[in-house]
Design a protein around this motif. Structure first.
Motif, PDB file in Angstrom:
ATOM      1  N   MET A 153      74.300  25.455  42.810  1.00  0.00           N
ATOM      2  CA  MET A 153      75.208  24.358  42.531  1.00  0.00           C
ATOM      3  C   MET A 153      76.644  24.835  42.719  1.00  0.00           C
ATOM      4  O   MET A 153      77.046  25.849  42.170  1.00  0.00           O
ATOM      5  CB  MET A 153      74.978  23.902  41.090  1.00  0.00           C
ATOM      6  CG  MET A 153      75.878  22.806  40.655  1.00  0.00           C
ATOM      7  SD  MET A 153      75.341  22.235  39.018  1.00  0.00           S
ATOM      8  CE  MET A 153      76.891  21.892  38.314  1.00  0.00           C
ATOM      9  N   GLU A 154      77.416  24.103  43.513  1.00  0.00           N
ATOM     10  CA  GLU A 154      78.808  24.466  43.743  1.00  0.00           C
ATOM     11  C   GLU A 154      79.681  23.970  42.601  1.00  0.00           C
ATOM     12  O   GLU A 154      79.464  22.890  42.068  1.00  0.00           O
ATOM     13  CB  GLU A 154      79.302  23.867  45.051  1.00  0.00           C
ATOM     14  CG  GLU A 154      78.705  24.519  46.267  1.00  0.00           C
ATOM     15  CD  GLU A 154      79.357  24.018  47.530  1.00  0.00           C
ATOM     16  OE1 GLU A 154      80.412  23.368  47.456  1.00  0.00           O
ATOM     17  OE2 GLU A 154      78.793  24.273  48.601  1.00  0.00           O
ATOM     18  N   ARG A 155      80.655  24.790  42.243  1.00  0.00           N
ATOM     19  CA  ARG A 155      81.609  24.404  41.197  1.00  0.00           C
ATOM     20  C   ARG A 155      83.015  24.528  41.752  1.00  0.00           C
ATOM     21  O   ARG A 155      83.320  25.454  42.494  1.00  0.00           O
ATOM     22  CB  ARG A 155      81.476  25.313  39.984  1.00  0.00           C
ATOM     23  CG  ARG A 155      80.161  25.163  39.282  1.00  0.00           C
ATOM     24  CD  ARG A 155      80.043  26.036  38.071  1.00  0.00           C
ATOM     25  NE  ARG A 155      81.246  26.791  37.780  1.00  0.00           N
ATOM     26  CZ  ARG A 155      81.314  27.799  36.953  1.00  0.00           C
ATOM     27  NH1 ARG A 155      80.233  28.205  36.332  1.00  0.00           N
ATOM     28  NH2 ARG A 155      82.434  28.438  36.726  1.00  0.00           N
ATOM     29  N   THR A 156      83.863  23.620  41.368  1.00  0.00           N
ATOM     30  CA  THR A 156      85.250  23.658  41.795  1.00  0.00           C
ATOM     31  C   THR A 156      86.109  24.192  40.664  1.00  0.00           C
ATOM     32  O   THR A 156      85.959  23.774  39.522  1.00  0.00           O
ATOM     33  CB  THR A 156      85.747  22.245  42.187  1.00  0.00           C
ATOM     34  OG1 THR A 156      84.902  21.732  43.211  1.00  0.00           O
ATOM     35  CG2 THR A 156      87.167  22.276  42.672  1.00  0.00           C
ATOM     36  N   LYS A 157      86.977  25.117  40.988  1.00  0.00           N
ATOM     37  CA  LYS A 157      87.937  25.623  40.014  1.00  0.00           C
ATOM     38  C   LYS A 157      89.225  24.815  40.204  1.00  0.00           C
ATOM     39  O   LYS A 157      89.675  24.606  41.327  1.00  0.00           O
ATOM     40  CB  LYS A 157      88.192  27.107  40.254  1.00  0.00           C
ATOM     41  CG  LYS A 157      89.066  27.728  39.210  1.00  0.00           C
ATOM     42  CD  LYS A 157      89.132  29.235  39.394  1.00  0.00           C
ATOM     43  CE  LYS A 157      90.016  29.823  38.313  1.00  0.00           C
ATOM     44  NZ  LYS A 157      90.134  31.279  38.451  1.00  0.00           N
ATOM     45  N   PRO A 159      92.109  21.069  43.427  1.00  0.00           N
ATOM     46  CA  PRO A 159      91.106  22.114  43.585  1.00  0.00           C
ATOM     47  C   PRO A 159      91.754  23.442  43.991  1.00  0.00           C
ATOM     48  O   PRO A 159      92.632  23.466  44.839  1.00  0.00           O
ATOM     49  CB  PRO A 159      90.202  21.617  44.709  1.00  0.00           C
ATOM     50  CG  PRO A 159      90.622  20.241  45.017  1.00  0.00           C
ATOM     51  CD  PRO A 159      91.939  19.985  44.375  1.00  0.00           C
ATOM     52  N   THR A 183      86.431  26.816  45.917  1.00  0.00           N
ATOM     53  CA  THR A 183      85.039  26.489  45.617  1.00  0.00           C
ATOM     54  C   THR A 183      84.270  27.784  45.374  1.00  0.00           C
ATOM     55  O   THR A 183      84.329  28.699  46.200  1.00  0.00           O
ATOM     56  CB  THR A 183      84.392  25.706  46.775  1.00  0.00           C
ATOM     57  OG1 THR A 183      85.168  24.536  47.017  1.00  0.00           O
ATOM     58  CG2 THR A 183      82.976  25.306  46.461  1.00  0.00           C
ATOM     59  N   LEU A 184      83.564  27.856  44.267  1.00  0.00           N
ATOM     60  CA  LEU A 184      82.769  29.032  43.917  1.00  0.00           C
ATOM     61  C   LEU A 184      81.335  28.835  44.389  1.00  0.00           C
ATOM     62  O   LEU A 184      80.855  27.715  44.499  1.00  0.00           O
ATOM     63  CB  LEU A 184      82.793  29.241  42.396  1.00  0.00           C
ATOM     64  CG  LEU A 184      84.186  29.381  41.769  1.00  0.00           C
ATOM     65  CD1 LEU A 184      84.058  29.451  40.261  1.00  0.00           C
ATOM     66  CD2 LEU A 184      84.881  30.626  42.285  1.00  0.00           C
ATOM     67  N   GLY A 185      80.652  29.900  44.630  1.00  0.00           N
ATOM     68  CA  GLY A 185      79.261  29.833  45.071  1.00  0.00           C
ATOM     69  C   GLY A 185      78.332  29.383  43.963  1.00  0.00           C
ATOM     70  O   GLY A 185      78.758  29.060  42.856  1.00  0.00           O
ATOM     71  N   LYS A 186      77.060  29.373  44.256  1.00  0.00           N
ATOM     72  CA  LYS A 186      76.063  28.947  43.257  1.00  0.00           C
ATOM     73  C   LYS A 186      76.131  29.832  42.039  1.00  0.00           C
ATOM     74  O   LYS A 186      76.323  31.025  42.128  1.00  0.00           O
ATOM     75  CB  LYS A 186      74.662  28.986  43.886  1.00  0.00           C
ATOM     76  CG  LYS A 186      74.493  27.999  44.990  1.00  0.00           C
ATOM     77  CD  LYS A 186      73.092  28.035  45.536  1.00  0.00           C
ATOM     78  CE  LYS A 186      72.944  27.003  46.635  1.00  0.00           C
ATOM     79  NZ  LYS A 186      71.593  26.892  47.128  1.00  0.00           N
ATOM     80  N   GLY A 187      75.964  29.183  40.835  1.00  0.00           N
ATOM     81  CA  GLY A 187      76.098  29.971  39.634  1.00  0.00           C
ATOM     82  C   GLY A 187      75.101  29.687  38.592  1.00  0.00           C
ATOM     83  O   GLY A 187      74.313  28.982  38.339  1.00  0.00           O
TER      84      GLY A 187
END
Length: 66
Positions: free
Chosen positions: A1-5, A59, A62-66
């Motif tokens: 799942m991608e997460r946005t910082k 934004p 974008t971080l990778g799957k976590g």
């Protein structure tokens, strides 16, 4: 799942310039998160509902799957 910082910014905006300032921030990629009447000390130049506090986000990466 991608997460946005997110990066956040706050701006005080005078009512007479509200549209202009919000459009400027939006054109630079910032999204409005909240807009409230800014509580103001009695001796401040702008009073009551003429000064707003705006919170924007943008934004960061974008971080990778976590």
């Amino acid at each position: 799942m991608e997460r946005t910082k997110w990066t956040y910014a706050i701006a005080e905006i005078i009512r007479d310039r509200l549209d202009e300032v919000l459009n400027d921030w939006g054109s630079r990629g910032w999204e409005l998160v909240a807009l409230t009447v800014n509580p103001i000390p009695e001796d401040y130049k702008y009073r009551g509902p003429n000064l707003f506090l705006a919170v924007f986000k943008q934004p960061e990466l974008t971080l990778g799957k976590g």
